[in-house]
Structure formats: C-alpha cells, structure tokens
Design a protein around this motif. Structure first.
Motif, short mmCIF file in Angstrom:
data_model
loop_
_atom_site.label_atom_id
_atom_site.label_comp_id
_atom_site.label_asym_id
_atom_site.label_seq_id
_atom_site.Cartn_x
_atom_site.Cartn_y
_atom_site.Cartn_z
N LEU A 10 0.83 -1.21 0.00
CA LEU A 10 0.00 0.00 0.00
C LEU A 10 0.87 1.26 0.00
O LEU A 10 0.55 2.25 -0.67
CB LEU A 10 -0.95 0.00 1.20
CG LEU A 10 -2.04 -1.05 1.19
CD1 LEU A 10 -2.83 -1.04 2.49
CD2 LEU A 10 -2.97 -0.87 -0.01
N LEU A 11 1.97 1.23 0.73
CA LEU A 11 2.88 2.37 0.75
C LEU A 11 3.56 2.56 -0.61
O LEU A 11 3.79 3.69 -1.06
CB LEU A 11 3.90 2.23 1.86
CG LEU A 11 3.34 2.32 3.29
CD1 LEU A 11 4.42 2.01 4.31
CD2 LEU A 11 2.70 3.66 3.54
N ASN A 12 3.88 1.45 -1.29
CA ASN A 12 4.45 1.54 -2.63
C ASN A 12 3.44 2.14 -3.61
O ASN A 12 3.80 2.96 -4.46
CB ASN A 12 4.91 0.17 -3.12
CG ASN A 12 6.16 -0.31 -2.43
OD1 ASN A 12 6.93 0.48 -1.89
ND2 ASN A 12 6.36 -1.61 -2.41
N LEU A 13 2.19 1.72 -3.50
CA LEU A 13 1.14 2.30 -4.35
C LEU A 13 1.04 3.80 -4.11
O LEU A 13 0.93 4.59 -5.05
CB LEU A 13 -0.23 1.67 -4.03
CG LEU A 13 -0.65 0.43 -4.74
CD1 LEU A 13 -2.00 -0.04 -4.24
CD2 LEU A 13 -0.71 0.65 -6.23
N ARG A 14 1.06 4.18 -2.84
CA ARG A 14 0.96 5.60 -2.52
C ARG A 14 2.14 6.39 -3.08
O ARG A 14 1.96 7.50 -3.57
CB ARG A 14 0.86 5.80 -1.01
CG ARG A 14 0.65 7.27 -0.64
CD ARG A 14 0.41 7.49 0.81
NE ARG A 14 1.61 7.20 1.58
CZ ARG A 14 1.67 7.33 2.89
NH1 ARG A 14 0.61 7.71 3.57
NH2 ARG A 14 2.78 7.06 3.53
N VAL A 98 -6.93 11.67 -1.60
CA VAL A 98 -6.64 10.73 -2.68
C VAL A 98 -6.40 9.36 -2.06
O VAL A 98 -5.59 9.22 -1.13
CB VAL A 98 -5.41 11.17 -3.50
CG1 VAL A 98 -5.12 10.19 -4.62
CG2 VAL A 98 -5.59 12.58 -4.04
N LEU A 99 -7.10 8.36 -2.60
CA LEU A 99 -6.96 6.98 -2.12
C LEU A 99 -6.32 6.14 -3.22
O LEU A 99 -6.94 5.87 -4.24
CB LEU A 99 -8.32 6.39 -1.76
CG LEU A 99 -8.30 4.92 -1.34
CD1 LEU A 99 -7.60 4.76 0.01
CD2 LEU A 99 -9.70 4.36 -1.28
N PRO A 100 -5.06 5.71 -3.05
CA PRO A 100 -4.43 4.83 -4.03
C PRO A 100 -4.96 3.40 -3.91
O PRO A 100 -5.03 2.86 -2.81
CB PRO A 100 -2.94 4.88 -3.67
CG PRO A 100 -2.78 6.01 -2.72
CD PRO A 100 -4.10 6.18 -2.05
#
Length: 159
Positions: A10-14, A98-100
C-alpha cells in the motif's frame, strides 16, 4: 489488520500516486496520511484503514454545481487569448483526499465505508454533509487513472 507485506504494498502504491500527482499533475500542499491524527490533530493516533494523500490540485476538480464563471471564462477563451492575469484571479482549488488502489484489488462495501468514516466531515457550503475522495487506480505498468467517488448519492450536475 494488515500484514507487513500488505502495508508495504500500500505504501508503494501511494508513492507511485504521489510521484504522479507531483510531477505530472502539479499538485501542491501534499500531505501523507497514515493515522487518524494526520487527518485531525485532536484525533487518536489509530492507523487509517489505508494510507492516503491529501493535497491541492492546480485547478478545481469536478463540482456538482455549475459555476457561471467557468462557463464565461470558457466562452471568452474561444474569442480572445487567455492572459496570465485572468488565470490568477481564480480562487485556489479545494484540498482533496486521494486513495491509491491497485487495479486488481477488490474492495468491499465495508472497506469503502471504513475509508469514508475516517474522513472528517467538510464544513460550510451546500455540500457540508457530502464527502468525496479521488480514487487513484494504479495498473501494473504504473499508469494512474483518477475517479471521483462520493459517499452516498449525489445529484448530477445540470449544465
């Protein structure tokens, strides 16, 4: 609870979305949100269900109410060249959440409700009880597509 691997993903997506917002879409005043305290300083430090981004786009995103100034400026730009002074007269765009998410993710209604429940209720204006987020959908090749998602039913804009 999410595992360390899920949190890392999730942090990588963000970070992909953050880079896209900063360098391709020129967002400013960007803040990374990981806990409820990041949303509101009086809130507990409980983690959010998903890491998010809070920032200001260069221009106002879609609004459910049409504005007469935007239609008149669009009309004037077809007859005369746009000058720098006319663009600087516009008020700054509203801050957006913003939601990745990854293209292959399947989020349940409970997951969406959790995201919206963590957001503070907007104050002032006709949209005081309406919450919205910009959903950033990231594909396998790091292409990012943005959608606006509202909490509840929103009446379509009349042009």
């Amino acid at each position: 609870m999410t595992t360390t691997a899920e949190t890392s993903e999730l942090l990588n997506l963000r970070s992909v979305v953050l880079s896209n917002l900063q360098y391709q879409h020129y967002w400013t005043d960007i803040k990374l949100l990981d806990t409820q305290a990041d949303l509101d300083e009086n809130a507990p430090t409980n983690p959010l269900s998903r890491p998010m981004i809070y920032g200001r786009p260069p221009e106002q995103l879609y609004s459910s109410e049409p504005s007469s100034s935007s239609s008149s400026s669009a009309l004037s730009s077809t007859t005369t060249p746009t000058t720098k002074s006319s663009s600087s007269e516009r008020p700054p765009a509203d801050m957006e959440y913003v939601l990745p998410v990854h293209l292959t993710e399947k989020l349940s209604l409970r997951a969406w409700a959790s995201v919206f429940d963590n957001l503070p209720t907007p104050s002032g204006g006709d949209d005081a009880n309406k919450k919205r987020i910009v959903v950033a959908v990231v594909s396998g090749d790091s292409t990012v597509v943005y959608y606006i998602m509202h909490d509840g039913i929103v009446k379509p804009r009349q042009n």
